[in-house]
Design an enzyme around this catalytic site. Structure first.
Site, PDB file in Angstrom:
ATOM      1  N   CYS A 127       2.491  30.671   2.339  1.00  0.00           N
ATOM      2  CA  CYS A 127       3.123  29.405   2.709  1.00  0.00           C
ATOM      3  C   CYS A 127       3.508  28.559   1.497  1.00  0.00           C
ATOM      4  CB  CYS A 127       2.199  28.626   3.632  1.00  0.00           C
ATOM      5  SG  CYS A 127       1.737  29.563   5.099  1.00  0.00           S
ATOM      6  N   LYS A 199      -5.099  22.537  10.517  1.00  0.00           N
ATOM      7  CA  LYS A 199      -4.633  23.871  10.880  1.00  0.00           C
ATOM      8  C   LYS A 199      -5.647  24.891  10.393  1.00  0.00           C
ATOM      9  CE  LYS A 199      -0.833  27.105  10.253  1.00  0.00           C
ATOM     10  NZ  LYS A 199       0.546  27.259   9.794  1.00  0.00           N
ATOM     11  N   ARG A 209       3.332  35.810  13.957  1.00  0.00           N
ATOM     12  CA  ARG A 209       3.669  36.464  12.676  1.00  0.00           C
ATOM     13  C   ARG A 209       4.507  37.700  12.924  1.00  0.00           C
ATOM     14  NH1 ARG A 209      -2.001  35.531   9.429  1.00  0.00           N
ATOM     15  NH2 ARG A 209      -1.911  33.253   9.553  1.00  0.00           N
ATOM     16  N   ARG A 221      -4.779  33.762   4.637  1.00  0.00           N
ATOM     17  CA  ARG A 221      -4.452  32.365   4.323  1.00  0.00           C
ATOM     18  C   ARG A 221      -5.692  31.483   4.206  1.00  0.00           C
ATOM     19  NH1 ARG A 221       0.859  33.382   5.451  1.00  0.00           N
ATOM     20  NH2 ARG A 221       1.571  33.569   7.600  1.00  0.00           N
ATOM     21  N   LYS A 252      -4.228  22.693  15.394  1.00  0.00           N
ATOM     22  CA  LYS A 252      -3.681  24.028  15.670  1.00  0.00           C
ATOM     23  C   LYS A 252      -4.666  25.091  15.255  1.00  0.00           C
ATOM     24  CE  LYS A 252       0.516  26.239  13.851  1.00  0.00           C
ATOM     25  NZ  LYS A 252       1.704  25.782  13.119  1.00  0.00           N
ATOM     26  N   TYR A 317       4.138  27.907  24.464  1.00  0.00           N
ATOM     27  CA  TYR A 317       5.115  28.902  24.922  1.00  0.00           C
ATOM     28  C   TYR A 317       5.187  28.929  26.445  1.00  0.00           C
ATOM     29  CZ  TYR A 317       4.667  30.009  20.044  1.00  0.00           C
ATOM     30  OH  TYR A 317       4.636  29.889  18.682  1.00  0.00           O
TER      31      TYR A 317
HETATM   32  C1  PBG Z   1       3.522  28.684   9.674  1.00  0.00           C
HETATM   33  C2  PBG Z   1       3.196  28.712  11.108  1.00  0.00           C
HETATM   34  C3  PBG Z   1       2.400  29.623  11.787  1.00  0.00           C
HETATM   35  C4  PBG Z   1       2.400  29.226  13.111  1.00  0.00           C
HETATM   36  C5  PBG Z   1       3.210  28.124  13.215  1.00  0.00           C
HETATM   37  N1  PBG Z   1       3.680  27.794  11.954  1.00  0.00           N
HETATM   38  C6  PBG Z   1       1.758  30.871  11.337  1.00  0.00           C
HETATM   39  C7  PBG Z   1       0.721  30.886  10.325  1.00  0.00           C
HETATM   40  O1  PBG Z   1       0.261  29.897   9.779  1.00  0.00           O
HETATM   41  O2  PBG Z   1       0.314  32.009  10.021  1.00  0.00           O
HETATM   42  C8  PBG Z   1       1.680  29.914  14.222  1.00  0.00           C
HETATM   43  C9  PBG Z   1       2.076  29.481  15.577  1.00  0.00           C
HETATM   44  C10 PBG Z   1       1.699  30.433  16.651  1.00  0.00           C
HETATM   45  O3  PBG Z   1       0.882  31.359  16.478  1.00  0.00           O
HETATM   46  O4  PBG Z   1       2.225  30.261  17.755  1.00  0.00           O
HETATM   47  N2  PBG Z   1       4.840  28.359   9.423  1.00  0.00           N
END
Ligand code: PBG
Length: 329
Positions: A127, A199, A209, A221, A252, A317
């Site tokens: 990221c 997050k 992903r 990560r 999240k 979703y």
């Molecule tokens: C990173 C991002 C992620 C998700 C949203 N923005 C993936 C990550 O951090 O690996 C995951 C969202 C999902 O699983 O629905 N840009």
């Protein structure tokens, strides 16, 4: 039998609604939309049944489908035509998100939010920009401060295209401050920031992903996303984002972190958003496909639990199916 208290009195048909403490409405939802610059037709996402990556030319149609259900806002994710080590397609004026957002702004009334991150755009899938640190573990990691300028640049390119809110999700320290300063400098002081403040490093992101081809090419990560064991740390992360000027605070994933949503709700007065992530969607679908759960009912119950925990805005979703069924009630 004399019982003074009979809670069942309030559970009769016709009365349950009057005493319901929590309700879902289509205005609670933000629908994720995937736009893919590598295709000219829609590509189904296998692990997220019912979801597709759409070509740029169909971004407007896709958003119109969302609006028809009564939902007013979308968050746009992009799959770029190419990836490189610096993620340069993330802030390109003719990048996938920028092109899609321009069209959507011109042709619909949707409230457009964009994800500000680099993992879909870097060839290593992390990221941010990488740097070597000989004496640390891992030795190759995201360079925090060098990434900040890039994130600000991405946010400006989204705002230039017409994004109405930006949602940084890279867990870079100082990201909200960097983006806020840059938005203000460019005359975008009215564009809010929905920060992915807490997050977690979660295995529930797996299907996303796959959808964005954003899996890290090496390692994981956990040196920037949070350890799922921690809630006090989440409060600290959120407080920092508030100080830096975040307008909306996101937690999240959602279902495995309802306690975190509740804690943020209690401590802060900002609107709280929760992201009901891809894996949380996929697992209900998988069980329903086996005939083990009834999809619509468990989806509704799950999303209601996120609202009950304290979320004001819900990214899910399931947004379209739930909004569709709410409009028929
Ligand atoms: C990173 C991002 C992620 C998700 C949203 N923005 C993936 C990550 O951090 O690996 C995951 C969202 C999902 O699983 O629905 N840009």
């Amino acid at each position: 039998m004399i019982l003074r208290q009979r809670p069942r009195r309030l559970r009769r048909d016709g009365f349950r609604g009057l005493v319901s403490e929590t309700t879902l409405s289509s205005s609670d939802f933000i629908a994720p939309v995937f736009v893919d610059a590598t295709t000219d037709k829609r590509v189904p996402i296998d692990s997220m049944p019912g979801h597709e990556r759409v070509p740029v030319a169909e971004a407007v149609d896709r958003v119109e489908e969302v609006l028809e259900t009564g939902i007013e806002s979308v968050i746009i994710f992009g799959v770029p035509e190419s990836k490189d080590s610096s993620g340069s397609r993330a802030w390109a004026d003719d990048g996938v998100v920028q092109r899609a957002v321009r069209d959507i702004t011109r042709k619909t009334d949707a409230f457009i939010i964009t994800d500000v991150c680099m993992c879909e755009y870097t060839d290593h899938g992390h990221c941010g920009i990488l740097e070597e640190r000989a004496h640390e573990s891992p030795t190759l990691t995201v360079a925090n401060d060098a990434t900040l300028n890039r994130l600000a640049q991405i946010a400006i390119s989204h705002a230039d295209a017409g994004a109405q809110m930006v949602a940084p999700s890279s867990m870079t320290d100082g990201m909200v401050e960097a983006i806020r300063a840059s938005l203000d400098e460019h005359g975008y002081e009215d564009i809010p920031i929905m920060s992915t403040a807490a997050k977690y490093e979660s295995a529930f992101y797996g299907p996303f992903r796959e959808a964005t081809e954003g899996d890290p090419a090496f390692s994981d990560r956990r040196h920037y996303q949070m350890n799922s064991a921690n809630v006090r740390e989440a409060m600290q992360e959120v407080a920092l984002d508030v100080e830096q000027g975040a307008d909306v605070l996101m937690v999240k994933p959602a279902l495995a972190y309802l306690d975190v949503i509740r804690a943020v709700r209690k401590e802060f007065d900002h609107p709280v958003a929760a992201y009901n992530v891809s894996g949380e969607y996929a697992m209900l679908h998988a069980a329903a496909e086996k005939g083990w759960l009834d999809l619509d009912t468990v989806a509704r119950e799950s999303v209601l639990s996120i609202k009950r925990a304290g979320a004001d805005l819900i990214l899910t979703y399931f947004a379209e199916t739930i909004a569709g069924s709410l409009s028929k009630e």
